[in-house]
Write an enzyme that holds these catalytic residues in place. Sequence first.
Site, PDB file in Angstrom:
ATOM      1  N   ASP A  22       1.790   0.264  -7.405  1.00 37.51           N
ATOM      2  CA  ASP A  22       2.586  -0.881  -7.848  1.00 37.51           C
ATOM      3  C   ASP A  22       4.028  -0.780  -7.350  1.00 37.51           C
ATOM      4  O   ASP A  22       4.566   0.318  -7.206  1.00 37.51           O
ATOM      5  CB  ASP A  22       2.543  -0.952  -9.388  1.00 37.51           C
ATOM      6  CG  ASP A  22       2.908  -2.335  -9.909  1.00 37.51           C
ATOM      7  OD1 ASP A  22       3.001  -3.282  -9.101  1.00 37.51           O
ATOM      8  OD2 ASP A  22       3.101  -2.461 -11.131  1.00 37.51           O
ATOM      9  N   TRP A  27      10.059  -3.605  -3.903  1.00 35.49           N
ATOM     10  CA  TRP A  27      10.583  -2.846  -2.754  1.00 35.49           C
ATOM     11  C   TRP A  27      11.138  -3.811  -1.710  1.00 35.49           C
ATOM     12  O   TRP A  27      12.231  -3.609  -1.164  1.00 35.49           O
ATOM     13  CB  TRP A  27       9.463  -1.993  -2.162  1.00 35.49           C
ATOM     14  CG  TRP A  27       9.881  -1.062  -1.076  1.00 35.49           C
ATOM     15  CD1 TRP A  27      10.245   0.242  -1.194  1.00 35.49           C
ATOM     16  CD2 TRP A  27       9.965  -1.372   0.329  1.00 35.49           C
ATOM     17  NE1 TRP A  27      10.564   0.769   0.035  1.00 35.49           N
ATOM     18  CE2 TRP A  27      10.401  -0.199   0.991  1.00 35.49           C
ATOM     19  CE3 TRP A  27       9.734  -2.517   1.093  1.00 35.49           C
ATOM     20  CZ2 TRP A  27      10.587  -0.137   2.366  1.00 35.49           C
ATOM     21  CZ3 TRP A  27       9.936  -2.466   2.467  1.00 35.49           C
ATOM     22  CH2 TRP A  27      10.352  -1.275   3.091  1.00 35.49           C
ATOM     23  N   HIS A  39       4.164  -5.109   0.994  1.00 39.00           N
ATOM     24  CA  HIS A  39       2.739  -4.769   1.066  1.00 39.00           C
ATOM     25  C   HIS A  39       2.436  -3.991   2.348  1.00 39.00           C
ATOM     26  O   HIS A  39       1.637  -3.062   2.352  1.00 39.00           O
ATOM     27  CB  HIS A  39       1.881  -6.037   0.988  1.00 39.00           C
ATOM     28  CG  HIS A  39       1.989  -6.747  -0.338  1.00 39.00           C
ATOM     29  ND1 HIS A  39       1.851  -6.096  -1.536  1.00 39.00           N
ATOM     30  CD2 HIS A  39       2.240  -8.045  -0.645  1.00 39.00           C
ATOM     31  CE1 HIS A  39       2.010  -6.974  -2.540  1.00 39.00           C
ATOM     32  NE2 HIS A  39       2.245  -8.153  -2.011  1.00 39.00           N
ATOM     33  N   THR A  68      -8.698  -8.472  -9.874  1.00 37.99           N
ATOM     34  CA  THR A  68      -9.293  -9.802 -10.110  1.00 37.99           C
ATOM     35  C   THR A  68      -8.213 -10.783 -10.576  1.00 37.99           C
ATOM     36  O   THR A  68      -8.347 -11.991 -10.375  1.00 37.99           O
ATOM     37  CB  THR A  68     -10.424  -9.714 -11.167  1.00 37.99           C
ATOM     38  OG1 THR A  68      -9.970  -8.927 -12.284  1.00 37.99           O
ATOM     39  CG2 THR A  68     -11.671  -9.061 -10.599  1.00 37.99           C
ATOM     40  N   LEU A 133     -12.995  13.800   1.709  1.00 38.40           N
ATOM     41  CA  LEU A 133     -12.323  13.054   0.632  1.00 38.40           C
ATOM     42  C   LEU A 133     -13.130  11.789   0.397  1.00 38.40           C
ATOM     43  O   LEU A 133     -13.471  11.084   1.346  1.00 38.40           O
ATOM     44  CB  LEU A 133     -10.891  12.688   1.041  1.00 38.40           C
ATOM     45  CG  LEU A 133     -10.125  11.832   0.019  1.00 38.40           C
ATOM     46  CD1 LEU A 133      -9.674  12.672  -1.177  1.00 38.40           C
ATOM     47  CD2 LEU A 133      -8.903  11.172   0.654  1.00 38.40           C
ATOM     48  N   ARG A 192       1.418   0.235 -18.004  1.00 40.40           N
ATOM     49  CA  ARG A 192       0.215  -0.448 -18.508  1.00 40.40           C
ATOM     50  C   ARG A 192      -0.942  -0.209 -17.569  1.00 40.40           C
ATOM     51  O   ARG A 192      -0.767   0.211 -16.415  1.00 40.40           O
ATOM     52  CB  ARG A 192       0.472  -1.940 -18.733  1.00 40.40           C
ATOM     53  CG  ARG A 192       0.998  -2.664 -17.522  1.00 40.40           C
ATOM     54  CD  ARG A 192       1.192  -4.162 -17.798  1.00 40.40           C
ATOM     55  NE  ARG A 192       1.869  -4.798 -16.671  1.00 40.40           N
ATOM     56  CZ  ARG A 192       3.184  -4.930 -16.568  1.00 40.40           C
ATOM     57  NH1 ARG A 192       3.981  -4.526 -17.527  1.00 40.40           N
ATOM     58  NH2 ARG A 192       3.718  -5.486 -15.485  1.00 40.40           N
TER      59      ARG A 192
END
Length: 243
Positions: A22, A27, A39, A68, A133, A192
């Site tokens: 987030d 930014w 992004h 969603t 990974l 949250r």
Amino acid sequence: MTEAGLNLPPERIPRHIAIIMDGNGRWAKKRGLPRIFGHRQGTENLRRIIRACVTFGVQYLTIYAFSTENWGRPQEELSGLMQLFHEAFANEIGELIREGVKIQHIGQREGMGADLLEKIDQAVERSKDNRRLILSVGLNYGGRNEIMHAVRKIVAAGVPAEAITEKTISANLFTAGTPDPDLVIRTSGEYRVSNFLIWQSAYAEWDFPETLWPDFGAEELRASIERYAKRDRRFGKLSENNP
Ligand code: IPE
Ligand code: IPE
Ligand code: MG
């Protein structure tokens, strides 16, 4: 630059880290740039964090890339994000696969573009034998939506009510086969869960660094793991060190 490994006993290193990436928008805003620049920078950073997880010996990494609920953002941001996901799957995945990363998708397929789904499916197929990974990418992912799909699958399979256990539910989530996260990190100073891994994180340790996602580098990840390593995970029982 490659970072050094962790100076921790192996049992103190989280086997599975999940990240709510987030702060991209803030930014960009701080720099007077459109949100999509944030992004883009966030995607760059993801590359660093994946490599750091490999170096640190983390076995599973789950990332929240698009929820969603994120469909409620302006159309311009949505098309920018979808283009970014396309590019990432077209240009970045080959190298990750060569490095031994196994890619999995978690999230609802319905509502996603056919082109993007095809690219994701190819990455999943090409990387299915990798083990270095396990990277689960949350795209069109919501925890409630995931539980709803699990219930539908269980009902459709005709499982009798009294035969349904917690394991049945876990085994029908998008994350089936992946252990629950040990550590969930949410960057950017938001506290949250935002519908991320709500079933799976029942006993995860949480860390909330203030840093915005594009600036959350390998050293910050190391610090977060070091905080985790000091935690006493009791799982409702008494401490092993101090019974
Ligand atoms: C997280 O960054 C990325 C996605 C939700 C796609 P945000 O876009 O939420 O950034 P902020 O929270 O507005 O700074
Ligand atoms: C959660 O971040 C989703 C992702 C990081 C993909 P958001 O920025 O969408 O969450 P809220 O709206 O602040 O809770
Ligand atoms: Mg946000």
